[in-house]
Write a protein that holds these residues in place. Structure first.
Motif, PDB file in Angstrom:
ATOM      1  N   VAL A  45       0.841  -1.195   0.000  1.00 34.27           N
ATOM      2  CA  VAL A  45       0.000   0.000   0.000  1.00 34.27           C
ATOM      3  C   VAL A  45       0.879   1.249   0.000  1.00 34.27           C
ATOM      4  N   GLN A  46       0.244   2.342  -0.390  1.00 34.16           N
ATOM      5  CA  GLN A  46       0.972   3.596  -0.537  1.00 34.16           C
ATOM      6  C   GLN A  46       0.848   4.439   0.740  1.00 34.16           C
ATOM      7  N   GLY A  47       1.919   5.119   1.104  1.00 35.42           N
ATOM      8  CA  GLY A  47       1.872   6.050   2.224  1.00 35.42           C
ATOM      9  C   GLY A  47       2.536   5.503   3.469  1.00 35.42           C
ATOM     10  N   ASP A  59       9.517   5.078  -2.807  1.00 37.60           N
ATOM     11  CA  ASP A  59       8.415   5.499  -3.693  1.00 37.60           C
ATOM     12  C   ASP A  59       7.048   5.148  -3.111  1.00 37.60           C
ATOM     13  N   THR A  60       7.009   4.445  -1.971  1.00 39.77           N
ATOM     14  CA  THR A  60       5.710   4.149  -1.333  1.00 39.77           C
ATOM     15  C   THR A  60       5.366   5.169  -0.245  1.00 39.77           C
ATOM     16  N   LEU A  61       6.255   6.110   0.037  1.00 36.57           N
ATOM     17  CA  LEU A  61       6.054   6.981   1.209  1.00 36.57           C
ATOM     18  C   LEU A  61       4.966   8.037   1.013  1.00 36.57           C
ATOM     19  N   ASP A  62       4.891   8.618  -0.139  1.00 29.64           N
ATOM     20  CA  ASP A  62       3.961   9.721  -0.404  1.00 29.64           C
ATOM     21  C   ASP A  62       2.507   9.241  -0.266  1.00 29.64           C
ATOM     22  N   VAL A  63       1.785   9.848   0.699  1.00 28.49           N
ATOM     23  CA  VAL A  63       0.404   9.388   0.924  1.00 28.49           C
ATOM     24  C   VAL A  63      -0.519   9.714  -0.247  1.00 28.49           C
ATOM     25  N   LYS A  64      -0.077  10.599  -1.133  1.00 30.13           N
ATOM     26  CA  LYS A  64      -0.914  10.929  -2.291  1.00 30.13           C
ATOM     27  C   LYS A  64      -0.441  10.242  -3.561  1.00 30.13           C
ATOM     28  N   GLY A  66       1.011   6.627  -5.721  1.00 25.96           N
ATOM     29  CA  GLY A  66       0.390   5.347  -6.043  1.00 25.96           C
ATOM     30  C   GLY A  66      -0.876   5.497  -6.851  1.00 25.96           C
ATOM     31  N   LYS A  67      -1.755   4.500  -6.757  1.00 25.93           N
ATOM     32  CA  LYS A  67      -3.015   4.564  -7.509  1.00 25.93           C
ATOM     33  C   LYS A  67      -4.125   3.953  -6.659  1.00 25.93           C
ATOM     34  N   GLY A  95       3.811  -2.466   2.880  1.00 20.68           N
ATOM     35  CA  GLY A  95       3.792  -1.079   2.402  1.00 20.68           C
ATOM     36  C   GLY A  95       5.163  -0.550   2.084  1.00 20.68           C
ATOM     37  N   GLY A  96       5.163   0.842   2.305  1.00 19.69           N
ATOM     38  CA  GLY A  96       4.219   1.734   2.951  1.00 19.69           C
ATOM     39  C   GLY A  96       3.773   1.239   4.333  1.00 19.69           C
ATOM     40  N   GLU A  97       2.812   1.937   4.882  1.00 21.68           N
ATOM     41  CA  GLU A  97       2.294   1.530   6.189  1.00 21.68           C
ATOM     42  C   GLU A  97       0.783   1.294   6.119  1.00 21.68           C
ATOM     43  N   PRO A  98       0.366   0.034   6.221  1.00 19.03           N
ATOM     44  CA  PRO A  98      -1.052  -0.311   6.083  1.00 19.03           C
ATOM     45  C   PRO A  98      -1.981   0.359   7.100  1.00 19.03           C
ATOM     46  N   LEU A  99      -1.508   0.596   8.321  1.00 16.43           N
ATOM     47  CA  LEU A  99      -2.434   1.138   9.328  1.00 16.43           C
ATOM     48  C   LEU A  99      -3.004   2.491   8.914  1.00 16.43           C
ATOM     49  N   LEU A 100      -2.343   3.185   7.996  1.00 12.97           N
ATOM     50  CA  LEU A 100      -2.871   4.469   7.539  1.00 12.97           C
ATOM     51  C   LEU A 100      -4.193   4.292   6.795  1.00 12.97           C
ATOM     52  N   GLN A 101      -4.427   3.102   6.264  1.00 10.25           N
ATOM     53  CA  GLN A 101      -5.681   2.857   5.535  1.00 10.25           C
ATOM     54  C   GLN A 101      -6.487   1.771   6.245  1.00 10.25           C
TER      55      GLN A 101
END
Ligand code: SF4
Length: 262
Positions: A45-47, A59-64, A66-67, A95-101
């Motif tokens: 996941v992204q972010g 490249d996975t860090l930006d919360v905005k 990905g797709k 991720g990224g960090e899944p807990l953000l979503q």
């Protein structure tokens, strides 16, 4: 790529409020064998709010970035792959960090369970609130990334505190559901014997920890940092030696029933 404070503090769960039933992803790996038991579909996941100096996927860090992908599309993809999962495999969200979503991921895990598919969450344990707990309830195995026992070192390595990571571990222990710990061994940064002993002491009585994985630091993501125009600060740090890996494993074996060097 973002590195400024305002975006770091944003939460993808909030960003996605209007895009219900869509998950912001970076990519999907079809036959993963390194992120949980058996053969797995791994959703990156992204972010992420951490800024680990060694992050292999900057490249996975930006919360905005990905797709967005529809939940049901992901579920159907997993269902098509189910025959390959065997007894142990399933879907891992990393991720990224899944807990953000967490909100949308709870829905995803519920749907996967309806389809008889096992769920793994690979998380840095950045937060623990009601929604995170609900997601953990649907998580068959939690792989918790502990970046450092010592909070000062943790902040140097990741930019943020480790307090919540330990709270997540404590919460998981209370639920009685299984978890693995993951520890990236970075020479000169996370290989101090004193702190490895403290890590072991802290977790030695946890009954839900099935094993700890030692992940040797590597520089495979360095070129991505450069192409994103970010400075890679661990340029001079080399992969841990076999002796150092063995020394770390020997310390951790005193406290954990299974220690695996990946
Ligand atoms: S927690 Fe994972 S994704 Fe986030 S910065 Fe660290 S290594 Fe990268």
């Amino acid at each position: 790529m973002i590195v400024n404070g305002s975006l770091i503090s944003q939460d993808v769960a909030t960003l996605n409020e209007s895009a219900q039933d869509q998950l912001r992803i970076h990519s999907i790996e079809t036959f993963g064998t390194h992120d949980g038991p058996g053969i797995r579909m791994v959703i990156f996941v992204q972010g992420c709010q951490f800024r680990c100096l060694y992050c292999a996927n900057p490249d996975t860090l930006d919360v905005k970035g990905g797709k967005l992908m529809n939940l049901e599309e992901i579920v159907q993809r997993a269902v098509r792959q189910k025959p390959f999962f065997g007894k142990l495999g399933g879907v891992t969200v990393s991720g990224g960090e899944p807990l953000l979503q967490r909100k949308i991921l709870k829905k995803l895990f519920l749907r996967l369970h309806e389809e008889g598919i096992n769920t793994v969450l690979d998380s840095n344990g950045r937060l623990i609130n009601r929604q995170a707990k609900e997601l953990l309830e649907e998580t068959d195995l939690l792989m918790l990334d502990v970046k450092h026992f010592n909070n000062d070192w943790h902040k140097k390595l990741t930019g943020l505190s480790n307090v919540n990571t330990f709270k997540v571990a404590e919460y998981r222990e209370g639920t009685g559901k299984p978890m693995w710990l993951r520890y990236v061994l970075v020479p000169g940064w996370s290989d101090q014997e004193e702190h490895l002993e403290q890590l072991g002491q802290h977790f030695k009585d946890y009954k839900t920890i099935q094993k700890i994985e030692i992940l040797p630091y590597h520089k495979l993501g360095m070129h991505k940092w450069e192409s994103l125009g970010m400075e890679y600060k661990l340029k001079d740090v080399e992969r841990p030696t076999e002796e150092s890996l063995e020394r770390t494993a020997a310390i951790l074996r005193k406290y954990f029933k299974e220690v695996q060097v990946n």
